[in-house]
Design a protein around this motif. Structure first.
Motif, PDB file in Angstrom:
ATOM      1  N   SER A 230     -18.191  30.795   5.835  1.00 19.35           N
ATOM      2  CA  SER A 230     -17.371  29.686   5.349  1.00 19.35           C
ATOM      3  C   SER A 230     -17.448  28.676   6.501  1.00 19.35           C
ATOM      4  CB  SER A 230     -15.957  30.303   4.974  1.00 19.35           C
ATOM      5  OG  SER A 230     -15.607  31.131   6.243  1.00 19.35           O
ATOM      6  N   GLU A 231     -17.496  29.171   8.030  1.00 14.53           N
ATOM      7  CA  GLU A 231     -17.515  28.188   8.987  1.00 14.53           C
ATOM      8  C   GLU A 231     -18.755  27.421   9.052  1.00 14.53           C
ATOM      9  OE1 GLU A 231     -15.055  30.523  12.317  1.00 14.53           O
ATOM     10  OE2 GLU A 231     -17.082  30.753  12.123  1.00 14.53           O
TER      11      GLU A 231
ATOM     12  N   GLY B   1     -18.128  24.870   6.114  1.00 10.23           N
ATOM     13  CA  GLY B   1     -17.208  23.987   6.507  1.00 10.23           C
ATOM     14  C   GLY B   1     -17.736  22.733   7.729  1.00 10.23           C
TER      15      GLY B   1
ATOM     16  N   THR C 154     -19.474  23.360   0.099  1.00  5.43           N
ATOM     17  CA  THR C 154     -18.674  24.457  -0.299  1.00  5.43           C
ATOM     18  C   THR C 154     -19.548  25.808   0.102  1.00  5.43           C
ATOM     19  OG1 THR C 154     -20.046  24.847  -2.409  1.00  5.43           O
ATOM     20  CG2 THR C 154     -18.142  23.394  -2.423  1.00  5.43           C
ATOM     21  N   LYS C 155     -18.794  26.891   0.095  1.00  8.23           N
ATOM     22  CA  LYS C 155     -19.438  28.392   0.537  1.00  8.23           C
ATOM     23  C   LYS C 155     -20.386  28.599  -0.664  1.00  8.23           C
ATOM     24  CE  LYS C 155     -17.593  32.423   2.061  1.00  8.23           C
ATOM     25  NZ  LYS C 155     -16.588  33.281   1.971  1.00  8.23           N
TER      26      LYS C 155
END
Lengths: 199, 199
Positions: free
Chosen positions: A34-35, A38, A43-44
């Protein structure tokens, strides 16, 4: 290739570049997909489209490192380098790439952290020792290194020396003095490898 | 000391020993205090009684490493070792301790992972380079090493070489060949450090 396919390849490459930076800086366990998403501003789901798991990203980072390594070996052939010349050129190239692109260090850290990566990674160091052994043998044939040396043992020490220099340079100066330190390593090692003058 | 105090000290030492093993094997981020408690067969509360946070455990592991390091330096004094003799003895002692007790490697890994440890850890390598520089100067005074050498640079290379050897030996044989590899490193380095015979 369609525009969409080109875009996908660019995204995949960007994921790998950012993942390498995060793995290098924080290690495998502390890095989250997820980082990475980001930092990329996607998006993931986009990351998962390319890589189903974090370990798949890690494996791809290591694979791209070995692809780069094979290119360097081909370049040695093209340049006709052998023996000590090949070893010094190779170590200088790798040093320069470590200094210029922190992501290049990621695969080494990942291979060291293999215990917590849920996939099989190649054993570090062995491919480099194998290549170095070949060049030590050439150096012996050319009279650049002592014939009594055990080529495999000498290659082991050269590879270990290089990675020690790389590690200390990284920890103390983020690699800014790496190229000079690798040169200094060779100046210190060569008398022991070559033996008494005229041998 | 009351029996209860003795018991507490034993528990504290056992937490540090197991924590060092886990940090060494899995790294800081992947290690949980609850696992350390589980391996010891105590409650998490017992671990927290001794160490309020995981980073406090990490700092204590690193501190105990430096305490051991100071003991080795005192032992060098007691034995009256100087120059090359001191350097070889020190590297052999450290190599033996890495081989025999995997926990000894934990502080090095923690210092490298400082980015994800929520506390300040000492910079790795600098204390060793400082000590090695002193012994290189002694070696130069005794004629064991060339006077033209920059002592600080030579010490940097010796420390880097040692940690490279340590790392490769660990990755490939879990340290079983470490003591012999460190000996071989000295055999290879000394001609370059000493210069042409009779110099």
């Amino acid at each position: 290739m369609t525009q969409r396919e080109q875009q996908r390849l660019r995204t995949r490459a960007a994921i790998l570049r950012i993942a390498a930076e995060e793995f290098e800086r924080r290690g495998y366990a502390a890095t989250a997909l997820s980082e990475i998403a980001g930092r990329l501003g996607v998006t993931k789901g986009t990351v998962y489209f390319h890589f189903p798991t974090k370990s798949a990203v890690a494996l791809a980072v290591v694979d791209s490192y070995f692809a780069r390594w094979r290119e360097l070996l081909e370049e040695i052939e093209r340049r006709g380098l052998t023996g000590v010349g090949a070893l010094r050129w190779l170590s200088a190239e790798v040093a320069a790439s470590y200094r210029e692109d922190p992501g290049t260090r990621a695969p080494l850290r990942l291979m060291r952290e293999a215990e917590v990566v849920d996939t099989d990674l190649p054993t570090p160091f062995l491919p480099w020792i194998e290549v170095a052994t070949r060049h030590v043998r050439q150096a012996q044939e050319r009279g650049e290194m002592r014939r009594e040396l055990d080529a495999g043992q000498a290659a082991w020490q050269i590879v270990a020396g290089f990675f020690g220099v790389e590690e200390v340079s990284w920890q103390l100066t983020r690699g800014s003095d790496l190229v000079e330190r690798v040169e200094a390593m060779w100046d210190l090692l060569l008398p022991g490898l070559a033996g008494p003058a005229g041998n």
